[in-house]
Design a protein around this motif. Structure first.
Motif, PDB file in Angstrom:
ATOM      1  N   ARG A   1       0.824  -1.301   0.003  1.00 21.65           N
ATOM      2  CA  ARG A   1       0.013  -0.096  -0.099  1.00 21.65           C
ATOM      3  C   ARG A   1       0.771   1.248  -0.116  1.00 21.65           C
ATOM      4  NH1 ARG A   1      -4.634  -2.159   4.257  1.00 21.65           N
ATOM      5  NH2 ARG A   1      -6.008  -2.632   2.818  1.00 21.65           N
ATOM      6  N   GLY A   2       0.438   2.184  -0.733  1.00 26.17           N
ATOM      7  CA  GLY A   2       1.163   3.572  -0.704  1.00 26.17           C
ATOM      8  C   GLY A   2       2.453   3.436  -1.236  1.00 26.17           C
ATOM      9  N   GLU A   3       3.580   4.084  -0.601  1.00 28.07           N
ATOM     10  CA  GLU A   3       4.706   4.013  -0.901  1.00 28.07           C
ATOM     11  C   GLU A   3       5.409   2.539  -0.891  1.00 28.07           C
ATOM     12  OE1 GLU A   3       7.059   6.800   1.248  1.00 28.07           O
ATOM     13  OE2 GLU A   3       6.172   8.560   0.482  1.00 28.07           O
ATOM     14  N   ASP A   4       4.838   1.665  -0.273  1.00 28.97           N
ATOM     15  CA  ASP A   4       5.522   0.354  -0.322  1.00 28.97           C
ATOM     16  C   ASP A   4       5.220  -0.464  -1.710  1.00 28.97           C
ATOM     17  OD1 ASP A   4       6.616  -1.874   1.274  1.00 28.97           O
ATOM     18  OD2 ASP A   4       4.658  -2.795   1.360  1.00 28.97           O
ATOM     19  N   ALA A   5       4.269   0.356  -2.279  1.00 25.68           N
ATOM     20  CA  ALA A   5       3.981  -0.427  -3.762  1.00 25.68           C
ATOM     21  C   ALA A   5       5.185  -0.722  -4.598  1.00 25.68           C
ATOM     22  CB  ALA A   5       2.956   0.441  -4.550  1.00 25.68           C
TER      23      ALA A   5
ATOM     24  N   PRO B   1      -2.887  -4.886  -2.752  1.00 24.94           N
ATOM     25  CA  PRO B   1      -3.903  -4.115  -3.129  1.00 24.94           C
ATOM     26  C   PRO B   1      -4.430  -4.679  -4.550  1.00 24.94           C
ATOM     27  CG  PRO B   1      -2.563  -2.734  -2.134  1.00 24.94           C
ATOM     28  CD  PRO B   1      -1.764  -3.999  -2.138  1.00 24.94           C
ATOM     29  N   GLU B   2      -5.434  -4.685  -5.030  1.00 22.12           N
ATOM     30  CA  GLU B   2      -6.031  -4.973  -6.224  1.00 22.12           C
ATOM     31  C   GLU B   2      -5.435  -4.153  -7.426  1.00 22.12           C
ATOM     32  OE1 GLU B   2     -10.494  -5.643  -8.627  1.00 22.12           O
ATOM     33  OE2 GLU B   2     -10.356  -4.287  -7.026  1.00 22.12           O
ATOM     34  N   ARG B   3      -5.320  -2.855  -7.246  1.00 16.90           N
ATOM     35  CA  ARG B   3      -4.613  -1.947  -8.411  1.00 16.90           C
ATOM     36  C   ARG B   3      -3.261  -2.350  -8.467  1.00 16.90           C
ATOM     37  NH1 ARG B   3      -5.476   4.241  -8.158  1.00 16.90           N
ATOM     38  NH2 ARG B   3      -7.741   3.404  -8.238  1.00 16.90           N
ATOM     39  N   LEU B   4      -2.501  -2.616  -7.621  1.00 11.46           N
ATOM     40  CA  LEU B   4      -1.228  -3.131  -7.818  1.00 11.46           C
ATOM     41  C   LEU B   4      -1.014  -4.523  -8.114  1.00 11.46           C
ATOM     42  CD1 LEU B   4       2.071  -2.764  -7.105  1.00 11.46           C
ATOM     43  CD2 LEU B   4       1.382  -3.650  -4.732  1.00 11.46           C
ATOM     44  N   ALA B   5      -1.922  -5.643  -7.932  1.00  9.83           N
ATOM     45  CA  ALA B   5      -1.756  -6.969  -8.457  1.00  9.83           C
ATOM     46  C   ALA B   5      -2.021  -6.657 -10.164  1.00  9.83           C
ATOM     47  CB  ALA B   5      -2.890  -7.532  -7.833  1.00  9.83           C
TER      48      ALA B   5
END
Length: 277
Positions: A161-165, A189-193
């Motif tokens: 999440r956030g900067e951890d992406a 998170p869905e968007r990152l996946a």
């Protein structure tokens, strides 16, 4: 199809070729009977180190041993004829060095007949993945939430999440570049996946990630309702076999105490049964 027709078991190359196609169906299994149930429906059956929690009552996967993975891998192999089997490398069996990882991965392949091994970690494990794949051991990677690292991750929390992406994206790139044939994305998170799935040339397999991943995996005991100590948000219960088993055992106990079981049809008389003409 003839009963004698030999079914083709997918290879890691076949799995890679499925990128962007029909979603890959994956489940865990730890025993021969469950492997037989999953085999007709799954592309990949994973002998997961989750066995430590769902079958052995351990509080986490950290206490799982190589001996346990070999034992359960051999059991699952007896129940498969069409799905590809992947076996988890347990905590402590690969992190020390690429050489240690090769020795233990080679033992898993030799003793269970698995087509590939799975190990957790991203950038830091890329040299190990490269070492294994260059020595003919296919690797399924696992990034995002990596249960073997819960002591450093601070528990079973969403990752990326956030900067951890940026960290999770770097992990995804690293394992793909190192030669992994697929990568499990857990609890991201869905968007990152979706972003990882779009940028990698290898299939992504989601567990608490996105329906847009190239495949999905669940712990079989979670989706069947057999493991009830807790229920992850990402686990859908397709059955409640644990509750059904509880009712059945209670009914058996009641009948035994009432002496209504065994009934006459379950018992044997002194005389031989009459032969049928």
């Amino acid at each position: 199809m003839s009963a004698t027709t030999k079914l083709k078991v997918p290879t890691p190359a076949d799995i890679v070729a499925r990128k962007g196609g029909a979603p890959l169906v994956c489940l865990t299994a730890y025993t021969t009977p469950v492997a037989q149930l999953t085999d007709p429906h799954c592309d990949i059956v994973l002998v997961g180190d989750s066995v430590g929690m769902v079958l052995h009552g351990l509080p986490s996967t950290l206490g799982v041993t190589m001996e346990m993975m070999v034992l359960h891998g051999q059991a699952v192999a007896r129940g498969l004829s069409r799905a590809m089997m992947v076996v988890d490398m347990p905590f402590g069996s690969y992190e020390e060095s690429p050489g240690q990882a090769f020795r233990n991965a080679a033992a898993l392949v030799a003793e269970t007949g698995c087509a590939a091994v799975k190990l957790e970690g991203g950038v830091e494990m890329a040299p190990t993945i490269r070492h294994l794949t260059r020595r003919s051991i296919p690797v399924m990677a696992h990034i995002g939430l990596t249960p073997q690292a819960i002591n450093t991750l601070g528990g079973y929390r969403v990752q990326g999440r956030g900067e951890d992406a940026a960290r999770v994206l770097a992990d995804a790139d690293a394992v793909a570049d190192a030669g992994a044939f697929s990568v499990v994305l857990e609890k991201v998170p869905e968007r990152l996946a979706d972003e990882i799935t779009a940028r990698l040339a290898i299939p992504t397999i989601g567990i608490g990630a996105s329906a847009g991943c190239d495949g999905q995996i669940l712990v079989v005991d979670d989706m069947l309702g057999l493991f009830t100590a807790f229920k992850p948000k990402f686990a859908k219960r397709y059955a409640m076999l644990g509750a059904d088993a509880d009712k059945a055992i209670a009914a058996y106990a009641e009948e035994v105490r009432a002496r209504s079981f065994p009934a006459p049809e379950h018992l044997f008389g002194d005389a031989l049964p009459e032969a049928k003409e």
